[in-house]
Design a protein around this motif. Sequence first.
Motif, short mmCIF file in Angstrom:
data_model
loop_
_atom_site.label_atom_id
_atom_site.label_comp_id
_atom_site.label_asym_id
_atom_site.label_seq_id
_atom_site.Cartn_x
_atom_site.Cartn_y
_atom_site.Cartn_z
N VAL A 58 -1.50 -4.62 0.75
CA VAL A 58 -1.39 -3.80 -0.45
C VAL A 58 -1.74 -2.36 -0.06
O VAL A 58 -2.80 -2.10 0.51
CB VAL A 58 -2.35 -4.31 -1.55
N THR A 59 -0.82 -1.44 -0.34
CA THR A 59 -1.07 -0.03 -0.06
C THR A 59 -0.70 0.77 -1.30
O THR A 59 -0.12 0.23 -2.24
CB THR A 59 -0.19 0.47 1.11
N ARG A 60 -1.04 2.05 -1.27
CA ARG A 60 -0.64 2.89 -2.39
C ARG A 60 0.89 2.97 -2.43
O ARG A 60 1.54 3.01 -1.38
CB ARG A 60 -1.20 4.30 -2.21
N ARG A 61 1.44 3.05 -3.63
CA ARG A 61 2.89 3.07 -3.75
C ARG A 61 3.47 4.25 -2.97
O ARG A 61 2.92 5.36 -3.01
CB ARG A 61 3.30 3.16 -5.21
N ALA A 63 3.35 4.98 0.01
CA ALA A 63 2.60 5.48 1.17
C ALA A 63 3.33 5.10 2.47
O ALA A 63 3.31 5.86 3.43
CB ALA A 63 1.20 4.91 1.18
N GLY A 64 3.97 3.94 2.48
CA GLY A 64 4.72 3.55 3.66
C GLY A 64 3.83 2.99 4.76
O GLY A 64 4.07 1.92 5.27
N THR A 65 2.81 3.72 5.13
CA THR A 65 1.92 3.24 6.18
C THR A 65 0.48 3.24 5.68
O THR A 65 0.16 3.93 4.71
CB THR A 65 2.00 4.12 7.43
N GLU A 66 -0.35 2.52 6.37
CA GLU A 66 -1.75 2.45 5.96
C GLU A 66 -2.44 3.80 6.11
O GLU A 66 -3.32 4.16 5.33
CB GLU A 66 -2.48 1.41 6.81
N VAL A 67 -2.02 4.56 7.14
CA VAL A 67 -2.67 5.84 7.41
C VAL A 67 -2.53 6.78 6.21
O VAL A 67 -3.43 7.57 5.91
CB VAL A 67 -2.06 6.48 8.67
N GLN A 68 -1.41 6.70 5.55
CA GLN A 68 -1.17 7.62 4.44
C GLN A 68 -1.57 7.03 3.09
O GLN A 68 -1.31 7.63 2.06
CB GLN A 68 0.32 7.98 4.40
N SER A 69 -2.15 5.86 3.10
CA SER A 69 -2.43 5.17 1.83
C SER A 69 -3.88 5.34 1.38
O SER A 69 -4.79 5.44 2.20
CB SER A 69 -2.11 3.69 2.02
N ILE A 70 -4.06 5.36 0.08
CA ILE A 70 -5.40 5.45 -0.51
C ILE A 70 -5.48 4.42 -1.63
O ILE A 70 -4.61 4.36 -2.50
CB ILE A 70 -5.64 6.86 -1.11
N PRO A 220 5.78 -13.99 -5.06
CA PRO A 220 6.48 -13.27 -6.14
C PRO A 220 5.62 -13.09 -7.40
O PRO A 220 5.59 -12.01 -7.98
CB PRO A 220 7.70 -14.14 -6.41
N GLU A 221 4.89 -14.14 -7.80
CA GLU A 221 4.09 -13.99 -9.03
C GLU A 221 2.93 -13.03 -8.79
O GLU A 221 2.57 -12.24 -9.67
CB GLU A 221 3.60 -15.34 -9.59
N PHE A 222 2.36 -13.12 -7.58
CA PHE A 222 1.25 -12.22 -7.23
C PHE A 222 1.72 -10.76 -7.34
O PHE A 222 1.09 -9.92 -7.97
CB PHE A 222 0.79 -12.55 -5.80
N ARG A 223 2.88 -10.51 -6.73
CA ARG A 223 3.39 -9.14 -6.75
C ARG A 223 3.76 -8.71 -8.18
O ARG A 223 3.45 -7.60 -8.60
CB ARG A 223 4.64 -9.02 -5.86
N ALA A 224 4.40 -9.63 -8.92
CA ALA A 224 4.85 -9.28 -10.26
C ALA A 224 3.66 -8.88 -11.13
O ALA A 224 3.71 -7.87 -11.84
CB ALA A 224 5.58 -10.46 -10.89
N THR A 233 -1.05 1.56 -9.05
CA THR A 233 0.21 2.09 -8.54
C THR A 233 0.26 1.71 -7.06
O THR A 233 -0.07 2.49 -6.18
CB THR A 233 0.27 3.63 -8.67
N LEU A 234 0.67 0.49 -6.84
CA LEU A 234 0.55 -0.06 -5.48
C LEU A 234 1.87 -0.64 -4.97
O LEU A 234 2.73 -1.04 -5.76
CB LEU A 234 -0.50 -1.17 -5.46
N ASP A 235 2.00 -0.65 -3.64
CA ASP A 235 3.08 -1.37 -2.98
C ASP A 235 2.52 -2.69 -2.49
O ASP A 235 1.48 -2.71 -1.83
CB ASP A 235 3.57 -0.57 -1.75
N ILE A 236 3.22 -3.77 -2.80
CA ILE A 236 2.73 -5.09 -2.39
C ILE A 236 3.79 -5.70 -1.49
O ILE A 236 4.92 -5.93 -1.92
CB ILE A 236 2.47 -5.99 -3.61
N LYS A 237 3.41 -5.91 -0.23
CA LYS A 237 4.41 -6.44 0.71
C LYS A 237 3.82 -7.58 1.53
O LYS A 237 2.64 -7.55 1.86
CB LYS A 237 4.86 -5.34 1.68
#
Lengths: 388, 230
Positions: A58-61, A63-70, A220-224, A233-237
């Motif tokens: 889970v990273t900030r939406r 952000a793409g990479t962990e380095v840029q995520s908060i 899928p349910e976790f992400r949804a 406001t997160l990216d879940i991958k």
Amino acid sequence: MSVPLSYIWRNLAARRLTTLLTAGGMALVVFVFATVLMLEEGLRVTLVETGSPGNVVVTRRSAGTEVQSIIDREQAAIVESQPEIALGEHGLQLASKETVVLISLAKRGSDKASNVLIRGVGSHGLELRPQVSLLSGRMFRPGSTEIIAGKSVAERYQGTGVGETLRFGQREWTVVGIMDAGRTGFDSEIWGDADQLMQAFRRSVYSSVIVKLVDPDRFPEFRARLEADPRLTLDIKQESVFYAEQSQLLANFISYLGMILSIIFSIGAIIGAMITMYASVANRATEIGTLRALGFRRANILAAFLVEALMLGAAGGVAGLALASFMQFFTISTMNWQSFSELAFSFTLNGEIAAKSLAFALVMGVAGGFLPAARAARLDIVDSLRAA
Amino acid sequence: MESPAEPIVRIRNLTKSYRRGEQRVPVLTNISFDIAAGEFIALMGPSGSGKSTLLNLIAGIDKPDGGSLTVNGTDIATLSEAELADWRAANVGFIFQFYNLMPVLTAFENVELPLLLTSLARGERQARVDLALSMVGLADRTTHYPSELSGGQQQRVAIARAFITDPVILVADEPTGDLDRASANDILALLERLNAELGKTIIMVTHDPHAARSAHAIRHLEKGELDVAP
């Protein structure tokens, strides 16, 4: 039946030097071709195997990479408390709130500095990555200024051996162990206690949260649910997807560069093969005329010279591939432009690459041999017999 | 086929010319003659008389400009390129001045080459090649490469290759032209035997009056025309 293979093969053997040089030229091209594919594959394997499908990053939406995520503490707490997350010992969620910082370290041998990724992991950090094991020393103690270094970091950077110390974040950090992450991206990282690292770098936020799901199918349910939550406001991958994406840019660059080089070189090799084959046709005009007089058809002659060119290509392909297979003993490291950190990976050969390389060699053979073979087939019998 | 009324080679009004730059140079003009089955005929004439061209036409490796050319009942002037190749494989045995053996193949393999165009099984091919090589006196040279054989021996391998498929006609272009007298005599004796014992029709182009004497009949070509005398 057609012109016997022994005739074709022995003609190649009889012109040993030309055959060797021509096949050698093709071998070099196949070497470049295979090496590029192996590099790309090595990068892919390294990054894809870094992720396990049951894990979620889970990273900030955006952000793409962990380095840029908060991710702030409140958001991290919400993520951690989802019901799809597996439970570990003492009924605690298998989640690791992590912080990622880049520091500059001097390489061994030279004093050139390069970026190394420091990962602060939570107490479940190691448990979430079964591919990571300790090679020597011990795990760092939570709440201490102890760190463990990835295998390829320890090999290549100063001050990263067991018992050595590094200075960053205004503290002295002692390396207490070396981890073997099975050639995954974690080999190029240094791990420490997340809370200690956040204090040292005066950070109040995490970079990412890694969790393990009870069942990968419940992703899928976790992400949804997380995406629907207005507080987040997160990216879940899935972790494997996350790392595969990290390699895209570099992999594409290697692949484009490699393909362009291969194509240019292959034109040279094809012309070389063409010259060799034209010479072979010219030298054997009488033989071709004789074969035709004996009743071999134009198609038989065409096939014979194409097979000869294919044999040249195959010889070059096998030699080039054999040469390329030695590259598996090498590990290279480069800057991954997406995470800005050094990433070590090795040339990886697999069946698909071998097949592609051999096919490439055969295509070069045919491309070089077709025109000369067509000329051989078109020769006038009377003219070619008179060539004696 | 034995009937004298049905010659093995029947040539009518055959013409052939070559293009040299803008000009057409006539090589053969209006040639008509027959060759009976079982003949051994020598074609003689000065260089450029068209004797080799005539031989090439009969052997089906060159095409006439006009006239008809029937060999063993087939008008070969009408055959397509591929049909002609198959026809040659079945009907013609070639003997060349410089033997034209494949240098990378052994004597055995050279003789076997025409049989690869037939449906004969490996064992059968082997038996035939062994027989042919022993007929030309080279049973002990089967595994030798052409470079390991003398000129006379190479020509004998080439002759074995020429009759291995049991063709209707044998065409020989200066078969003794590259050989010393003794070897030449061997080759001529061999051709005479093939003619007498196997009944092969032989058409031989030669410069050499001595060689021509082995033939039953000598035909002279002069500037693309056949002599009237036999």
